[in-house]
Design a protein around this motif. Structure first.
Motif, PDB file in Angstrom:
ATOM      1  N   VAL A 187      16.583  27.109  37.922  1.00  0.00           N
ATOM      2  CA  VAL A 187      16.551  28.438  38.542  1.00  0.00           C
ATOM      3  C   VAL A 187      15.371  29.189  37.949  1.00  0.00           C
ATOM      4  O   VAL A 187      15.327  29.440  36.738  1.00  0.00           O
ATOM      5  CB  VAL A 187      17.863  29.212  38.300  1.00  0.00           C
ATOM      6  CG1 VAL A 187      17.797  30.585  38.954  1.00  0.00           C
ATOM      7  CG2 VAL A 187      19.061  28.433  38.826  1.00  0.00           C
ATOM      8  N   VAL A 188      14.405  29.532  38.782  1.00  0.00           N
ATOM      9  CA  VAL A 188      13.208  30.237  38.317  1.00  0.00           C
ATOM     10  C   VAL A 188      13.042  31.498  39.160  1.00  0.00           C
ATOM     11  O   VAL A 188      12.801  31.427  40.369  1.00  0.00           O
ATOM     12  CB  VAL A 188      11.949  29.354  38.440  1.00  0.00           C
ATOM     13  CG1 VAL A 188      10.727  30.112  37.923  1.00  0.00           C
ATOM     14  CG2 VAL A 188      12.131  28.049  37.668  1.00  0.00           C
ATOM     15  N   ASP A 189      13.189  32.648  38.521  1.00  0.00           N
ATOM     16  CA  ASP A 189      13.110  33.934  39.211  1.00  0.00           C
ATOM     17  C   ASP A 189      11.892  34.681  38.713  1.00  0.00           C
ATOM     18  O   ASP A 189      11.815  35.059  37.538  1.00  0.00           O
ATOM     19  CB  ASP A 189      14.388  34.744  38.941  1.00  0.00           C
ATOM     20  CG  ASP A 189      14.449  36.016  39.767  1.00  0.00           C
ATOM     21  OD1 ASP A 189      13.851  36.025  40.865  1.00  0.00           O
ATOM     22  OD2 ASP A 189      15.092  36.979  39.334  1.00  0.00           O
ATOM     23  N   THR A 190      10.902  34.867  39.575  1.00  0.00           N
ATOM     24  CA  THR A 190       9.675  35.584  39.226  1.00  0.00           C
ATOM     25  C   THR A 190       9.472  36.718  40.221  1.00  0.00           C
ATOM     26  O   THR A 190      10.154  36.770  41.256  1.00  0.00           O
ATOM     27  CB  THR A 190       8.451  34.646  39.278  1.00  0.00           C
ATOM     28  OG1 THR A 190       8.126  34.382  40.651  1.00  0.00           O
ATOM     29  CG2 THR A 190       8.717  33.344  38.546  1.00  0.00           C
ATOM     30  N   PRO A 191       8.548  37.636  39.968  1.00  0.00           N
ATOM     31  CA  PRO A 191       8.282  38.697  40.947  1.00  0.00           C
ATOM     32  C   PRO A 191       7.839  38.169  42.303  1.00  0.00           C
ATOM     33  O   PRO A 191       7.996  38.845  43.319  1.00  0.00           O
ATOM     34  CB  PRO A 191       7.166  39.515  40.270  1.00  0.00           C
ATOM     35  CG  PRO A 191       7.365  39.283  38.816  1.00  0.00           C
ATOM     36  CD  PRO A 191       7.814  37.853  38.707  1.00  0.00           C
ATOM     37  N   ASP A 192       7.279  36.949  42.338  1.00  0.00           N
ATOM     38  CA  ASP A 192       6.781  36.392  43.592  1.00  0.00           C
ATOM     39  C   ASP A 192       7.885  35.761  44.430  1.00  0.00           C
ATOM     40  O   ASP A 192       7.902  35.893  45.655  1.00  0.00           O
ATOM     41  CB  ASP A 192       5.718  35.324  43.313  1.00  0.00           C
ATOM     42  CG  ASP A 192       4.507  35.897  42.611  1.00  0.00           C
ATOM     43  OD1 ASP A 192       3.819  36.701  43.241  1.00  0.00           O
ATOM     44  OD2 ASP A 192       4.261  35.550  41.458  1.00  0.00           O
ATOM     45  N   ALA A 193       8.774  35.002  43.791  1.00  0.00           N
ATOM     46  CA  ALA A 193       9.735  34.212  44.555  1.00  0.00           C
ATOM     47  C   ALA A 193      10.860  33.743  43.647  1.00  0.00           C
ATOM     48  O   ALA A 193      10.760  33.789  42.419  1.00  0.00           O
ATOM     49  CB  ALA A 193       9.039  33.002  45.188  1.00  0.00           C
ATOM     50  N   LEU A 194      11.932  33.265  44.263  1.00  0.00           N
ATOM     51  CA  LEU A 194      13.068  32.672  43.569  1.00  0.00           C
ATOM     52  C   LEU A 194      13.156  31.204  43.965  1.00  0.00           C
ATOM     53  O   LEU A 194      13.175  30.877  45.149  1.00  0.00           O
ATOM     54  CB  LEU A 194      14.369  33.387  43.945  1.00  0.00           C
ATOM     55  CG  LEU A 194      15.681  32.717  43.505  1.00  0.00           C
ATOM     56  CD1 LEU A 194      15.786  32.702  41.990  1.00  0.00           C
ATOM     57  CD2 LEU A 194      16.878  33.419  44.125  1.00  0.00           C
ATOM     58  N   LEU A 195      13.193  30.323  42.954  1.00  0.00           N
ATOM     59  CA  LEU A 195      13.341  28.885  43.185  1.00  0.00           C
ATOM     60  C   LEU A 195      14.682  28.423  42.644  1.00  0.00           C
ATOM     61  O   LEU A 195      15.019  28.709  41.491  1.00  0.00           O
ATOM     62  CB  LEU A 195      12.211  28.109  42.480  1.00  0.00           C
ATOM     63  CG  LEU A 195      12.384  26.586  42.434  1.00  0.00           C
ATOM     64  CD1 LEU A 195      12.198  25.983  43.816  1.00  0.00           C
ATOM     65  CD2 LEU A 195      11.409  25.954  41.436  1.00  0.00           C
ATOM     66  N   ILE A 196      15.433  27.699  43.466  1.00  0.00           N
ATOM     67  CA  ILE A 196      16.669  27.049  43.043  1.00  0.00           C
ATOM     68  C   ILE A 196      16.564  25.589  43.441  1.00  0.00           C
ATOM     69  O   ILE A 196      16.398  25.277  44.618  1.00  0.00           O
ATOM     70  CB  ILE A 196      17.908  27.694  43.683  1.00  0.00           C
ATOM     71  CG1 ILE A 196      17.972  29.191  43.359  1.00  0.00           C
ATOM     72  CG2 ILE A 196      19.179  26.992  43.213  1.00  0.00           C
ATOM     73  CD1 ILE A 196      19.059  29.935  44.094  1.00  0.00           C
ATOM     74  N   SER A 197      16.659  24.701  42.453  1.00  0.00           N
ATOM     75  CA  SER A 197      16.448  23.281  42.724  1.00  0.00           C
ATOM     76  C   SER A 197      17.344  22.449  41.818  1.00  0.00           C
ATOM     77  O   SER A 197      17.639  22.839  40.687  1.00  0.00           O
ATOM     78  CB  SER A 197      14.977  22.902  42.484  1.00  0.00           C
ATOM     79  OG  SER A 197      14.790  21.503  42.477  1.00  0.00           O
ATOM     80  N   HIS A 198      17.776  21.289  42.320  1.00  0.00           N
ATOM     81  CA  HIS A 198      18.396  20.308  41.441  1.00  0.00           C
ATOM     82  C   HIS A 198      17.298  19.680  40.590  1.00  0.00           C
ATOM     83  O   HIS A 198      16.145  19.564  41.017  1.00  0.00           O
ATOM     84  CB  HIS A 198      19.115  19.227  42.251  1.00  0.00           C
ATOM     85  CG  HIS A 198      19.988  18.339  41.412  1.00  0.00           C
ATOM     86  ND1 HIS A 198      19.473  17.240  40.753  1.00  0.00           N
ATOM     87  CD2 HIS A 198      21.312  18.388  41.111  1.00  0.00           C
ATOM     88  CE1 HIS A 198      20.458  16.644  40.086  1.00  0.00           C
ATOM     89  NE2 HIS A 198      21.581  17.324  40.279  1.00  0.00           N
ATOM     90  N   LYS A 199      17.634  19.288  39.379  1.00  0.00           N
ATOM     91  CA  LYS A 199      16.635  18.710  38.479  1.00  0.00           C
ATOM     92  C   LYS A 199      15.925  17.500  39.085  1.00  0.00           C
ATOM     93  O   LYS A 199      14.757  17.245  38.789  1.00  0.00           O
ATOM     94  CB  LYS A 199      17.293  18.304  37.157  1.00  0.00           C
ATOM     95  CG  LYS A 199      17.551  19.449  36.212  1.00  0.00           C
ATOM     96  CD  LYS A 199      18.058  18.941  34.876  1.00  0.00           C
ATOM     97  CE  LYS A 199      18.140  20.061  33.856  1.00  0.00           C
ATOM     98  NZ  LYS A 199      18.608  19.574  32.539  1.00  0.00           N
TER      99      LYS A 199
END
Length: 335
Positions: A187-199
């Motif tokens: 889970v990577v939450d930045t001002p640009d976008a949110l990413l949710i991914s399985h490893k």
């Protein structure tokens, strides 16, 4: 000095499947010839590479003279070499501290890595085995390994709370992130976008980027904070018919004398002092806590005449707010 195209190979410590490899040939002291470059292998193949001792991780770092590189491009990619020369000839920068690459000719250049273009084709390639600490931070899985895990093997940067979750990497910039009952997620939450991914799918981020590129979405090429020769701007919020920016102009710098067809702009100075050119109003100063209004169709310019950074808030409104709605009449940076 001998005209070799040199790459640095990292001595592998594990059968990594997310890295490219260099197949080594005969040794000449501590330098080895390169038999070839290998893309990311399967686990079984990577284990064989590690056991053989003849493969190094491809660090993507190179060393060569400019002359050797140009000769390799001329021989192995003549069309790209000619297109690059034409692009450089069309670019502007004489008398300026910066060179503006010609956009049209640059857009026509082949999209290819240096590995594919010359390193995999040239015969005069050598590799130096390197033992310094290195990791190809080319995926969020690799990034997560730089963070100490907790008792449930969760790794986190930023303010996070986890319950009944295991093996997750959570990266937050501005907001609290809570993970409940999930395993092996990125889970990577930045001002640009949110990413949710399985490893297991972190290498597929490039597919997302390609999709954004196909859609023409701004986020594939621009961060929320964008650097310019004169300073930076950050998009704080945008919606239907409005956009709010934070603009920072370096001392002595100025934006181009320009005009927009479709948007009006309100400028509020937060700190520093602005010299503004605004249509028939001419040139005037705007101090801290003061504002001015730029109607669509007005020639205007923003300058920082002071010795500290100029920080201002810009509120745009109109039927079209794209960055391509700009007509430049004069520019210090050759754009």
């Amino acid at each position: 000095r001998q005209g070799k195209l040199v790459t640095f190979g990292i001595v592998p410590t594990a059968p990594e499947t997310g890295f490219g490899y260099i197949a080594c040939g005969a040794a000449d002291g501590h330098i080895r010839q390169v038999r070839g470059f290998v893309e990311k292998p399967s686990l079984e193949v990577a284990q064989g590479y590690l056991a053989s001792g003849d493969y190094l991780w491809n660090s993507g770092m190179f060393c060569f003279t400019a002359g050797a590189a140009l000769a390799a491009f001329r021989e192995h990619c003549p069309a790209l070499f000619a297109a690059g020369e034409a692009c450089w000839a069309a670019s502007r920068g004489e008398g300026s501290a910066t060179t503006e690459i010609d956009a049209d000719s640059f857009a026509g250049l082949e999209d290819i890595s240096i590995d594919y273009a010359i390193m995999e084709k040239a015969a005069n390639v050598a590799v130096v085995p390197a033992s310094f600490d290195w990791s190809d931070i080319g995926s969020w899985n690799a990034m997560s390994q730089l963070v100490e895990p907790d008792e449930n093997n969760n790794r986190a940067i930023g303010e996070t709370i986890t319950f009944a979750s295991h093996g997750c990497y959570i990266h937050g910039d501005d907001r609290l992130i809570a993970a409940l009952g999930v395993d092996d997620l990125i889970v990577v939450d930045t001002p640009d976008a949110l990413l949710i991914s399985h490893k297991d799918h972190t290498q597929d981020v490039k597919k997302v980027v390609q999709k954004l590129k196909t859609m023409g979405h701004d986020s594939y090429r621009l961060h929320r904070t964008v650097s310019r020769p004169w300073g930076t701007y950050t998009v704080l919020e945008e919606g239907d018919r409005y956009k709010i920016k934070r603009i920072e102009v370096k001392p002595g710098a100025s934006l181009s004398l320009q005009m927009h067809h479709h948007r009006n702009e309100h400028w509020i100075v937060v700190s520093g002092m602005a010299r503004v050119t605004n249509g028939e109003k001419g040139e005037f100063l705007v101090h801290t806590n003061e504002s001015t209004y730029i109607p669509a169709g007005h020639k205007h310019r923003l300058e920082n005449p002071g010795v500290i950074d100029l920080v201002m808030i810009e509120v745009q409104s109109g039927e079209y707010l794209g960055e391509d709605d700009i007509v430049r009449f004069a520019d210090n940076y050759g754009r």
